[in-house]
Design an enzyme around this catalytic site. Structure first.
Site, mmCIF file in Angstrom:
data_model
loop_
_atom_site.group_PDB
_atom_site.id
_atom_site.type_symbol
_atom_site.label_atom_id
_atom_site.label_comp_id
_atom_site.label_asym_id
_atom_site.label_seq_id
_atom_site.Cartn_x
_atom_site.Cartn_y
_atom_site.Cartn_z
ATOM 1 N N ASP A 35 0.970 -1.254 -0.215
ATOM 2 C CA ASP A 35 -0.064 0.003 0.157
ATOM 3 C C ASP A 35 0.909 1.262 0.125
ATOM 4 O O ASP A 35 0.743 2.280 0.673
ATOM 5 C CB ASP A 35 -0.888 -0.043 1.356
ATOM 6 C CG ASP A 35 -1.698 -1.464 1.437
ATOM 7 O OD1 ASP A 35 -2.184 -1.700 0.467
ATOM 8 O OD2 ASP A 35 -1.890 -1.741 2.764
ATOM 9 N N GLU A 206 -11.260 -0.350 -3.680
ATOM 10 C CA GLU A 206 -10.367 0.298 -2.432
ATOM 11 C C GLU A 206 -9.401 1.068 -2.961
ATOM 12 O O GLU A 206 -9.285 1.409 -4.111
ATOM 13 C CB GLU A 206 -10.193 -0.549 -1.389
ATOM 14 C CG GLU A 206 -9.499 -1.884 -1.866
ATOM 15 C CD GLU A 206 -8.916 -2.995 -1.038
ATOM 16 O OE1 GLU A 206 -9.586 -3.037 0.059
ATOM 17 O OE2 GLU A 206 -8.201 -3.700 -1.390
HETATM 18 O O1 FUB Z 1 -3.317 -3.776 3.428
HETATM 19 C C1 FUB Z 1 -4.473 -3.778 3.773
HETATM 20 C C2 FUB Z 1 -5.624 -3.628 2.906
HETATM 21 O O2 FUB Z 1 -5.334 -4.348 1.880
HETATM 22 C C3 FUB Z 1 -5.472 -1.917 2.249
HETATM 23 O O3 FUB Z 1 -5.894 -1.235 3.218
HETATM 24 C C4 FUB Z 1 -6.346 -2.297 1.088
HETATM 25 O O4 FUB Z 1 -6.302 -1.243 0.235
HETATM 26 C C5 FUB Z 1 -5.663 -3.589 0.460
HETATM 27 O O5 FUB Z 1 -4.327 -3.282 -0.186
#
Ligand code: FUB
Length: 316
Positions: A35, A206
């Site tokens: 991320d 997301e």
């Molecule tokens: O890394 C945890 C979660 O997985 C993140 O918040 C999302 O974007 C995904 O990458």
């Protein structure tokens, strides 16, 4: 025949790019990172704020202990060490973990580090966006509390803060198919207006990221794509003439990276544009991820070309 030439071109591009003067992907190899949120600060260095997959993993729930990395040449990366962990969050869940995708912003001499973290044992329904501040970009962060987002507690993950040329800051977050955004007050710790849904995104999952180029605003995000297999999310983009949309869908700019998730950021540094992302090339496991960077190219009309993932070639 056409397919063969395209494949040949792709392989040659990878060969060329893998001999270019960049650090080999993945850029962090001693711990697992995901991320990546990349920013260029006033000291002229490029900083990356990733999350940290703890080894051995247990889903994404043990994630903790954020590190910060920086470079001034895209070749040598400095690990500034751990900047924050779950035990330092007074309002955080007692079991710790769940320190997910963060972002950082700068305003008036202060760095604001935004991190999603649940406040209760029932992690799924108690997300908050925590704020830690420091006078330095990569250390001495102190938790200040969390953003008051009203009664909105759904998928409060993946915060993103974009500061426009006029100094106005915008805050976005979202997961589970919903992306919202609004203006931040000058104190950077309160929203100025009610959150509003970002309209026009196609198949949003997301990982919101917003940047501006040539007066066009870009919102990038992960979709829900799972066509052939699990772990096939892609990074998409949409454009707008306003930081809060409505958005016009642009397409996919990063194909699946082999992880269960996809998450990235885009930044300009020393005259080139870069796409940061994560893959699982070091482990083959979607919850032990590694951050990578490759050049990002735009067409004359502002549309984004598909990233050639040199990170897919690297092995331990
Ligand atoms: O890394 C945890 C979660 O997985 C993140 O918040 C999302 O974007 C995904 O990458």
């Amino acid at each position: 025949m056409k397919k063969t030439s395209a494949k040949l071109f792709y392989l040659l591009s990878i060969l060329f790019l893998s001999t270019a003067s960049y650090a080999q992907n993945p850029i962090v190899r001693d711990i697992y990172t995901a991320d990546p949120s990349a920013h260029v600060w006033k000291d002229g260095r490029l900083y990356v704020y990733p999350s940290h997959d703890i080894d051995p993993p247990r889903g994404c729930d043990l994630m903790d202990k954020y590190h910060v990395y920086s470079t001034d040449d895209m070749v040598h990366w400095k690990d500034h060490g751990e900047i924050l962990n779950a035990t330092q969050v007074p309002w955080g869940r007692k079991e710790g973990g769940f320190m997910w995708a963060p972002d950082c912003a700068y305003r008036n001499g202060k760095y604001y580090f935004y991190f999603p973290h649940p406040s209760g044992s029932n992690w799924d329904t108690t997300w908050k966006v925590g704020i830690a501040t420091s006078k330095q970009p990569a250390g001495n962060f102190k938790v200040q509390g969390y953003l008051n987002l009203g009664s909105d507690s759904r998928s409060m993950i993946d915060p993103c803060v974009f500061v426009d040329d006029d100094g106005q800051a915008y805050f976005y977050y979202g997961g589970g198919g919903r992306c919202v955004g609004t203006k931040l007050k000058p104190n950077m710790t309160e929203i100025a207006e009610p959150l509003k849904p970002m309209e026009g995104l196609k198949d949003f999952h997301e990982a919101t990221w917003v940047f501006k180029r040539n007066n066009i605003y870009y919102l990038t995000y992960a979709d829900n794509h799972t066509e052939d297999k699990k772990g096939a999310n892609r990074l998409n983009y949409a454009t707008s003439t306003s930081p809060l949309g409505p958005w016009t869908y642009g397409g996919v700019y990063l194909d699946p990276t082999g992880c269960d998730t996809s998450h990235g950021s885009v930044v300009e540094y020393k005259g080139k544009w870069y796409a940061f992302y994560h893959n699982s090339v070091l482990t083959g496991r979607g919850n032990l991820r590694s951050i990578c960077v490759d050049e990002l190219h735009f067409n004359a009309d502002g549309s984004i070309q598909k990233v050639v993932q040199t990170g897919l070639l690297s092995k331990r």
